[in-house]
Write a protein that holds these residues in place. Structure first.
Motif, PDB file in Angstrom:
ATOM      1  N   THR A  25      -1.398  27.364  25.636  1.00  0.00           N
ATOM      2  CA  THR A  25      -1.388  27.654  27.142  1.00  0.00           C
ATOM      3  C   THR A  25      -0.705  26.492  28.009  1.00  0.00           C
ATOM      4  OG1 THR A  25      -3.224  26.889  27.749  1.00  0.00           O
ATOM      5  CG2 THR A  25      -3.345  29.126  26.659  1.00  0.00           C
ATOM      6  N   PHE A  26      -0.547  26.910  29.112  1.00  0.00           N
ATOM      7  CA  PHE A  26      -0.009  25.931  30.138  1.00  0.00           C
ATOM      8  C   PHE A  26      -1.346  25.042  30.327  1.00  0.00           C
ATOM      9  CE2 PHE A  26       0.679  24.327  34.488  1.00  0.00           C
ATOM     10  CZ  PHE A  26       1.594  23.954  34.194  1.00  0.00           C
ATOM     11  N   LEU A  27      -2.200  25.511  30.392  1.00  0.00           N
ATOM     12  CA  LEU A  27      -3.536  24.450  30.324  1.00  0.00           C
ATOM     13  C   LEU A  27      -3.694  23.417  29.379  1.00  0.00           C
ATOM     14  CD1 LEU A  27      -5.892  23.991  32.390  1.00  0.00           C
ATOM     15  CD2 LEU A  27      -7.300  25.461  31.121  1.00  0.00           C
ATOM     16  N   ASP A  28      -3.280  23.834  28.169  1.00  0.00           N
ATOM     17  CA  ASP A  28      -3.137  22.872  26.908  1.00  0.00           C
ATOM     18  C   ASP A  28      -1.996  22.060  27.314  1.00  0.00           C
ATOM     19  OD1 ASP A  28      -5.112  24.374  25.531  1.00  0.00           O
ATOM     20  OD2 ASP A  28      -3.743  25.740  24.912  1.00  0.00           O
ATOM     21  N   LEU A  29      -0.859  22.403  27.782  1.00  0.00           N
ATOM     22  CA  LEU A  29       0.260  21.467  28.061  1.00  0.00           C
ATOM     23  C   LEU A  29      -0.312  20.510  29.136  1.00  0.00           C
ATOM     24  CD1 LEU A  29       3.338  20.760  28.106  1.00  0.00           C
ATOM     25  CD2 LEU A  29       3.575  22.453  29.452  1.00  0.00           C
ATOM     26  N   ALA A  30      -0.868  20.840  30.203  1.00  0.00           N
ATOM     27  CA  ALA A  30      -1.550  20.244  31.280  1.00  0.00           C
ATOM     28  C   ALA A  30      -2.074  18.979  30.853  1.00  0.00           C
ATOM     29  CB  ALA A  30      -2.507  20.872  32.302  1.00  0.00           C
ATOM     30  N   VAL A  31      -3.110  19.017  29.596  1.00  0.00           N
ATOM     31  CA  VAL A  31      -3.784  17.959  29.025  1.00  0.00           C
ATOM     32  C   VAL A  31      -2.863  17.045  28.514  1.00  0.00           C
ATOM     33  CG1 VAL A  31      -5.107  17.713  27.248  1.00  0.00           C
ATOM     34  CG2 VAL A  31      -5.754  19.411  28.538  1.00  0.00           C
ATOM     35  N   LEU A  32      -1.578  17.487  27.922  1.00  0.00           N
ATOM     36  CA  LEU A  32      -0.543  16.794  27.553  1.00  0.00           C
ATOM     37  C   LEU A  32      -0.166  15.735  28.532  1.00  0.00           C
ATOM     38  CD1 LEU A  32       0.923  15.630  24.781  1.00  0.00           C
ATOM     39  CD2 LEU A  32       2.523  17.644  25.135  1.00  0.00           C
TER      40      LEU A  32
ATOM     41  N   VAL B 121       2.138  21.564  39.752  1.00  0.00           N
ATOM     42  CA  VAL B 121       1.208  21.261  38.971  1.00  0.00           C
ATOM     43  C   VAL B 121       1.117  20.384  37.981  1.00  0.00           C
ATOM     44  CG1 VAL B 121      -0.847  22.355  37.635  1.00  0.00           C
ATOM     45  CG2 VAL B 121       0.323  23.790  39.499  1.00  0.00           C
ATOM     46  N   GLY B 122       2.451  20.551  37.290  1.00  0.00           N
ATOM     47  CA  GLY B 122       2.778  19.620  36.045  1.00  0.00           C
ATOM     48  C   GLY B 122       2.544  18.153  36.678  1.00  0.00           C
ATOM     49  N   LYS B 123       3.167  18.027  37.814  1.00  0.00           N
ATOM     50  CA  LYS B 123       3.317  16.533  38.279  1.00  0.00           C
ATOM     51  C   LYS B 123       1.811  16.171  38.759  1.00  0.00           C
ATOM     52  CE  LYS B 123       6.431  14.463  38.645  1.00  0.00           C
ATOM     53  NZ  LYS B 123       7.079  13.726  37.641  1.00  0.00           N
ATOM     54  N   CYS B 124       1.060  16.993  39.263  1.00  0.00           N
ATOM     55  CA  CYS B 124      -0.435  16.767  39.393  1.00  0.00           C
ATOM     56  C   CYS B 124      -1.146  16.375  38.404  1.00  0.00           C
ATOM     57  CB  CYS B 124      -0.966  18.051  40.070  1.00  0.00           C
ATOM     58  SG  CYS B 124      -0.540  18.477  41.710  1.00  0.00           S
TER      59      CYS B 124
END
Lengths: 374, 374, 374, 374
Positions: free
Chosen positions: C67-74, C239-242
């Motif tokens: 998910t995007f949330l998993d990508l967020a962690v990366l 969000v990605g930048k955050c």
């Protein structure tokens, strides 16, 4: 450049400080704020006797012939003492605009009464609809009729109106920019007063004009003035309020440093903790900046130099600085500051009211911006 | 990771909101805060009937078997409504520590009474000399004598003590770290109460113990506990207070947005001005951050994960955030916010008290630092 | 409510942290930032091999189906490591918008190339005239002519354009809201690139389109999209930048705590001074708030819940928080932080760039206000 | 009280502004900062010709017989222009301490050379181990041996040492408070210089003394001075640095107002947006407060009144104010401020260095606290 008070100013300062320390202890403030009138007639007469009301007026009206900057020093001490009563209303909102705008005849009639402490004045400017100061916020109307003007409408947040002898009332006499300031007999039965319950100890009133006739002779100076005339009154009031606030925050700083030196935790004064030291240092720095911004504005106003920007900087600054200072004072006082009888609350409440009086920080920020060409 | 309330929590939330909107209007709050007891026995019984007191207790004590996080949702709604009364004292300061520390016998005796709304509890911890929480600040002594403990000394800022049936009283029983918590019959005639005048509407008391005998059986759990036992009680109380504060600031935000949409200047709502929009956005951002810090702490506490650092972050954060939010709310409300009857003041005063309750921002900053190894 | 990472996310996190600690030391960053391309092709291939590019894409395009949330962690770990290179451009600015808007054909053609690490993508959106994001700021035009679109104009601050294989270029195709996103072959000789000298180590380019023909088939999805389509791309990028910023400020906090424990004054670590402890606690609190605001936005985006307000809160918050955190880090590091080789500067510079990327705090404050109905 | 510059000061100010506008454009600054020496010998001679080096020295040493306050006005203009070179080192760190502490013989020998622009001076005070200024941070030793002192050790962050003719070097000659300041021939081959890479454009050096012999006659004034002697030098330097910073932030304000008036969004200058107006107003207010705090300190120093507290307030204040001002300037400039060639960066970098020079805000906060009796 000389950044110290003159000898004369130092004398005014010390005399006022001693007198107020003696006559205006916290018990007196509390009792007076809770009284209906909000001031002591006895103290009022003593102050008049000391020449305080007349300090900044010319000798020919029985004044002390000193400057606005000298008055600023006195106002600072009054703020420091949390002096209750209609001094500010009478002198800064009533007398000085009259000196500025009144006819010679008006000045000769009213100023000596003011200076002798016989009459109380105030300014009826803001109205229920206002959020901040601007020309369009004056909607109370004065209609010319048969040699009189008939005033109709409601003014809000008028300080000390319930004890005033005269109201300077700003009313709309022409559409567009036409505003006329009237010297209204405050005892006219067609005027109704109610004192608002506010968090500060001052007496702010709702004043309802119900078809109040005012003779033409009571137009202060000339009718149909532009908004800038009102703005000058607000500016002076703002500087005066800044002076009071400087006195207040200076006192809050001193009370807090004293407390930090007395209160103990882990067996040592809390003032020996680094964080408390930093807080007090920040407070001192803020007080200092506020004082100089205020003096700059007061000095320019006193010297009749352009000062719109400097007034705006001072009031914008101190309206925020006093919030910061009070917040740190409470932080350091801790739980003890929550008990309602603590002296700190006189200042907390006054500061809140003063912050908004004659324009808050946002109002003045926009003036600063305009003055910079934005 | 799931950042939404469970369905059950949503139900608690909405039920509480509706109930309190109905039963706890501002007139009720005002009247109750001005009453001597500070709460309504009728409402108290209704809340007990809804299972609120028992929500987070095990079924075997007649509780609702829900978690601390579920209680957190309820506390948030209570904060939002400015609900007056001893719920927090009874449940968070009295019941949960008892659940944690009490003997099975004590729990079986007292918790059902608490849950049924029959008895009111509170915690007597802080004392006149304290500036912030630490072991050395507990000086009230309990001397073992003839099968009893004799408690002597003064506790300060004890919430709702004047209406409590039982006090959990922390007293020094051994020098060094030895602190014992007693379950004291609050109606003992050797205990004297006076309600302090504070700026908030809550009822904080001075409680004087004059040679009060307490049977050994009323030691909560074991005697001579380390300071960390007290600290756990403070931690839970701090999280509970954060929950209330989240509710408060959320409501302040909503009131302010509503006001900004209604109030007009220059013929348009002040909420259409860019600066007011930025202020409201900053408030919303701050509320959001405060909510998540609080939920993080409440969730960890609920899951029995280590949470000292997270509690400290939440309380340090929200103690400052609520100041910022209240200040902006006043900034936007302008002069109208100075009139004492404005609803905003319920929140202003509560926020001030809550900011200091169970440790202020500075107290928790140091805990955060310690937890990071500094 | 569950406020912890899933087991899978913990694994992504730890694997990324270990890999980057090994492959991306500060010497590598420095050297790569100073290189012309700004990335290492070798490392790029390794990352592709680990499945990083494809992590958040469906399996049918050879992605990892997370998910995007998993990508967020990366992304958080990449921010923590200050990883240089076009990962963000390729995946967040190129791939995810394509997944969202592209035709099935386009996705099947381009996404596998992206996921295998064979092609680099980026987004050409902002232009010289822009101050903040809004529809009117897109003025580059694409004129329909003979089965092609001809793009003409200049894009500014396009990340990694000089090494990209494909540009997603937003151009005006209809007046009013009509914006079309084109998939442009970045190697077209009619496109001119110059890398701007910026304070951060990233590679931002000026991209000049001089009558660049693009076939109709390269319209991403449908032509003449409303501004909201672009806004969704910006939101995701924000969000990605955050996420990257959360990783950065977390690392800055850790570096600062370490420094405070090592550096001595008056013979003891500066971290033992109360003021340094408070600074570090404030940093930790700020990091925590920033992380949860970010996770809230990422979680909602990942769950396809409405998230405009939450994204705005996250970016408004962290843009300011990272300034505060960096400032405190410098305050604590003192003079040593001024030397240009200090690791802190990688973060200082990145933070400055990230603060502005995809909308600064002021831009998002207004979105928050709008979302609240102001 | 008189809050305006004297006529003479106005003349110094305007002459300096015109001269520097002409001689010190941004291209000159860039080129000079990138040069090895960091200054232009030609400009140096012109400045000496204008009497700038000698301005605040007595006539008998060929000086201009003006006051420190007059010099303050000149320093403000130099800050405004971002003038590179060793003026500050020579005059404020070298000449004025010599005037204060030197023997009549030393003054007659060295001051005329300094005033004529023939020799460059600087101060070697701080060392690798220091975090903030205090007596114990001076560990470089000077051992008395055979009619000489032998200096050994390393000084860090010494401005302009690599081009200096003389170093005032503070060394420990007695344990406890004994510090001696030596006038060291900077060209002694036993001294090693390396210029540090710092973010600002100034030239800070590591200076290694490897058994450097200095004759007794080169003890500046008397040996074995208390720390307070060094503290006076730091105080004066701090005020001088404040003056430069006032000039810097004034210029940043002007650049930003200009930019806000030029840059357009939605077809109107961004300076017409309320939020930008508030930002600029806050900047102006901060500049004003910083200026008066600085003038207060400079005036008291100039009048030889006690000024420890006022210096501390000024430096504590402006170190924070310049951060706030620069941050707002960047906020308003947006993405354009990130490009490295933007003029704003000269100020950003200088401000960062100046903030820490001669004590940061925290250092001075503690002095303010001490001066208030905490």
């Amino acid at each position: 450049m000389k950044l110290a008070l003159t000898e004369e100013q130092e004398m005014v300062k010390m005399a006022a400080r001693d007198f107020l320390a003696d006559k205006c202890p916290k018990t007196f403030i509390k009792q007076t704020q809770e009284s209906e009138t909000g001031y002591s007639t006895e103290l009022w007469q003593e102050m008049a006797g000391l020449g305080w009301m007349g300090l900044a007026f010319p000798e020919k009206y029985e004044g002390g012939d000193m400057t606005f900057l000298d008055l600023a020093v006195l106002l600072e001490e009054m703020g420091r003492a949390c002096l209750p009563g209609p001094f500010f209303s009478t002198v800064v909102l009533g007398g000085l605009p009259m000196l500025d705008l009144g006819t010679e005849e008006q000045k000769q009639e009213y100023l000596p009464q003011l200076i002798r402490g016989e009459k109380i004045f105030t300014l009826a400017l803001t109205e229920p609809g206002y959020h901040n100061y601007d020309a369009s916020s004056v909607t109370v109307e004065a209609v010319h009729y048969n040699g009189n003007y008939i005033i109709n409408g409601t003014k809000l947040f008028v300080p000390d109106a319930h004890v005033a002898d005269y109201l300077l009332c700003a009313a709309r006499t022409k559409h567009g920019n036409g505003i006329t300031i009237f010297l209204v007999d405050a005892k006219n039965p067609k005027i109704n007063y109610s004192v608002l319950k506010t968090i500060a100890g001052d007496k702010l009133c709702e004043v309802v004009f119900d078809q109040v006739p005012v003779p033409e002779a009571n137009v202060l100076g000339k009718p149909d003035q532009p908004w800038s005339t009102v703005q000058r009154i607000i500016e002076r009031a703002a500087v005066g309020k800044c002076c009071e606030m400087v006195g207040q925050i200076q006192r809050v700083l001193e009370m807090t440093v004293d407390y930090a030196n007395e209160r103990k935790q882990f067996g040592r004064p809390i003032g020996s903790f680094q964080i408390i030291q930093h807080y007090c240092a920040d407070m001192a720095t803020d007080v200092d900046g506020a004082r100089f911004s205020t003096y700059q504005a007061a000095w320019r106003l006193s010297e009749q130099l352009p000062c719109t920007k400097e007034v705006a900087i001072a009031k914008a600054w101190i309206s925020k600085a006093s919030q910061r200072i009070i917040a740190l004072a409470h932080q350091i006082h801790g739980a003890i500051g929550v008990t309602i009888e603590h002296d700190l609350h006189f200042y907390t409440r006054s500061a809140k009211a003063a912050e908004l009086a004659f324009g808050d920080a946002d109002y003045y920020r926009e003036i600063v911006a305009t003055e910079m060409g934005l």
